[in-house]
Write a protein that holds these residues in place. Structure first.
Motif, mmCIF file in Angstrom:
data_model
loop_
_atom_site.group_PDB
_atom_site.id
_atom_site.type_symbol
_atom_site.label_atom_id
_atom_site.label_comp_id
_atom_site.label_asym_id
_atom_site.label_seq_id
_atom_site.Cartn_x
_atom_site.Cartn_y
_atom_site.Cartn_z
ATOM 1 N N VAL A 160 -3.438 38.761 -14.758
ATOM 2 C CA VAL A 160 -3.543 39.194 -15.987
ATOM 3 C C VAL A 160 -1.972 39.098 -16.699
ATOM 4 C CG1 VAL A 160 -4.134 41.266 -17.549
ATOM 5 C CG2 VAL A 160 -5.501 40.964 -15.257
ATOM 6 N N GLY A 161 -2.071 38.679 -17.873
ATOM 7 C CA GLY A 161 -0.880 38.460 -18.754
ATOM 8 C C GLY A 161 0.107 37.325 -18.196
ATOM 9 N N GLY A 162 1.218 36.818 -19.065
ATOM 10 C CA GLY A 162 1.896 36.047 -18.522
ATOM 11 C C GLY A 162 1.439 34.407 -18.899
ATOM 12 N N LEU A 163 2.218 33.650 -18.484
ATOM 13 C CA LEU A 163 1.556 32.266 -18.842
ATOM 14 C C LEU A 163 0.688 31.924 -17.915
ATOM 15 C CD1 LEU A 163 5.451 30.445 -19.343
ATOM 16 C CD2 LEU A 163 3.687 31.184 -21.214
ATOM 17 N N GLU A 164 0.480 32.404 -16.700
ATOM 18 C CA GLU A 164 -0.675 31.975 -15.891
ATOM 19 C C GLU A 164 -1.737 32.984 -16.040
ATOM 20 O OE1 GLU A 164 0.769 30.750 -12.155
ATOM 21 O OE2 GLU A 164 2.722 30.657 -12.607
ATOM 22 N N ALA A 165 -1.937 33.680 -17.044
ATOM 23 C CA ALA A 165 -3.158 34.660 -17.357
ATOM 24 C C ALA A 165 -4.430 33.844 -17.003
ATOM 25 C CB ALA A 165 -3.237 35.282 -18.670
ATOM 26 N N GLY A 166 -5.250 34.422 -16.293
ATOM 27 C CA GLY A 166 -6.494 33.901 -16.033
ATOM 28 C C GLY A 166 -6.718 33.010 -14.847
ATOM 29 N N SER A 167 -5.557 32.816 -14.228
ATOM 30 C CA SER A 167 -5.526 31.911 -12.719
ATOM 31 C C SER A 167 -5.952 32.866 -11.662
ATOM 32 C CB SER A 167 -4.172 31.234 -12.730
ATOM 33 O OG SER A 167 -3.224 32.114 -12.616
ATOM 34 N N VAL A 168 -6.576 32.300 -10.617
ATOM 35 C CA VAL A 168 -7.059 32.909 -9.442
ATOM 36 C C VAL A 168 -5.852 32.724 -8.503
ATOM 37 C CG1 VAL A 168 -9.087 33.098 -7.826
ATOM 38 C CG2 VAL A 168 -9.527 32.726 -10.278
ATOM 39 N N VAL A 169 -5.429 33.722 -7.958
ATOM 40 C CA VAL A 169 -4.512 33.316 -6.986
ATOM 41 C C VAL A 169 -5.178 33.720 -5.296
ATOM 42 C CG1 VAL A 169 -2.399 34.148 -8.166
ATOM 43 C CG2 VAL A 169 -3.762 36.073 -6.850
ATOM 44 N N PRO A 170 -4.627 32.917 -4.212
ATOM 45 C CA PRO A 170 -5.212 32.885 -3.250
ATOM 46 C C PRO A 170 -4.932 34.121 -2.600
ATOM 47 C CG PRO A 170 -3.259 31.419 -2.939
ATOM 48 C CD PRO A 170 -3.507 31.698 -4.393
ATOM 49 N N VAL A 171 -5.973 34.480 -1.653
ATOM 50 C CA VAL A 171 -5.764 35.977 -0.986
ATOM 51 C C VAL A 171 -5.871 35.754 0.565
ATOM 52 C CG1 VAL A 171 -6.580 38.187 -0.695
ATOM 53 C CG2 VAL A 171 -6.640 37.074 -2.940
ATOM 54 N N GLU A 172 -5.033 36.530 1.351
ATOM 55 C CA GLU A 172 -5.130 36.311 2.713
ATOM 56 C C GLU A 172 -5.868 37.597 3.248
ATOM 57 O OE1 GLU A 172 -2.494 36.386 6.739
ATOM 58 O OE2 GLU A 172 -1.494 36.530 4.803
#
Length: 272
Positions: A160-172
């Motif tokens: 949420v927020g910033g240039l990469e808002a909406g991107s899904v990050v990998p989770v361990e």
């Protein structure tokens, strides 16, 4: 906190109260804002019907929202609502489970409230949500990368927020737990989608059992504070009581199923 289902129009209702006195502003503006967002999700005038004001926010994605009911100089109220991915059980299923649960005896609002209590209590007891939910965590609320996220059964983490808002990050993930991922430095937080994607059969069954008990408890002949009772024909029965002997709800069948979803406590000792 009132709950609504995703994929359905969220129709809000509100009454302005000053203790027991209902207030009736001439005009009311409603603003619905998703947690973590900087702009309103929905806004517009409320419709008045006596002392009740209503507003349709349309279909809202899964998540938590703040609602501002602005009655100008007369009153301004704030509320929080949540949109979840699905219910623990439907009202129709609950009514069909017991002939006593008629609409005449238990209105829709009462049954929905009992269901919300069951969903919240089950999550409190097990630390797990059995319905799909989404929570916003600001940067300040996030544990450090490599530490465990505060929610179990994480389905996805979105920036949420910033240039990469909406991107899904990998989770361990490790079992039901997940580690806090690295997020961009300019992010304001993350949205964590978590909870079971579908309700386990056992939880569905005991969820309705607990809801029935909540609705009918006040009609029971056994006093609320009793830990045992003696019927007229003799004998003494010991009651399962919340907070005693490992009981959480006081219903053995319910507690037994919930116990299976509680993680074992593992003590670890770090060596410096």
């Amino acid at each position: 906190m009132a709950r609504y289902m995703s994929g359905r129009s969220v129709n809000l209702a509100h009454t302005f109260l000053d203790d027991e006195t209902a207030l009736t502003p001439a005009t009311v503006t409603v603003t619905v804002t998703r947690n973590g967002a900087t702009t309103a999700t929905a806004t517009g005038p409320a419709t008045a019907a006596g002392t009740v004001y209503t507003f349709s926010a349309g279909m809202l994605p899964e998540g938590v929202y703040s609602v501002r009911w602005d009655g100008g100089a007369t009153a301004v109220d704030l509320a929080t609502v949540e949109v979840i991915g699905g219910p623990l059980f439907t009202i129709a299923e609950l009514r069909a489970s017991d002939d006593e649960l008629t609409a005449q005896r238990f209105g829709t609002a009462d049954v929905k409230r009992a269901r919300e209590v069951v969903e919240s209590e089950f999550q409190r007891i097990t630390g797990r949500s059995f319905v799909p939910r989404t929570a916003f965590l600001s940067v300040a609320e996030l544990p450090a990368p490599g530490e465990l996220l505060p929610t179990s059964d994480v389905r996805s983490v979105t920036v949420v927020g910033g240039l990469e808002a909406g991107s899904v990050v990998p989770v361990e993930r490790v079992g039901q737990f997940a580690y806090t991922p690295e997020i961009p430095a300019d992010a304001t937080g993350v949205e964590v989608a978590y909870g079971f994607p579908s309700v386990p059969d056992g939880i569905h069954r005991v969820g309705m059992l607990y809801a029935r008990w909540l609705l009918m408890a006040e009609r029971s002949a056994i006093p609320d504070r009793a830990t045992s009772f003696q019927p007229a024909d003799g004998g003494t029965y010991t009651l399962s009581t919340p907070g005693r002997g490992g009981a959480e709800t006081g219903l053995p069948d319910v507690d037994a199923v919930l116990k299976g979803y509680r993680p074992d406590i593992v003590n670890s000792v770090g060596v410096a």
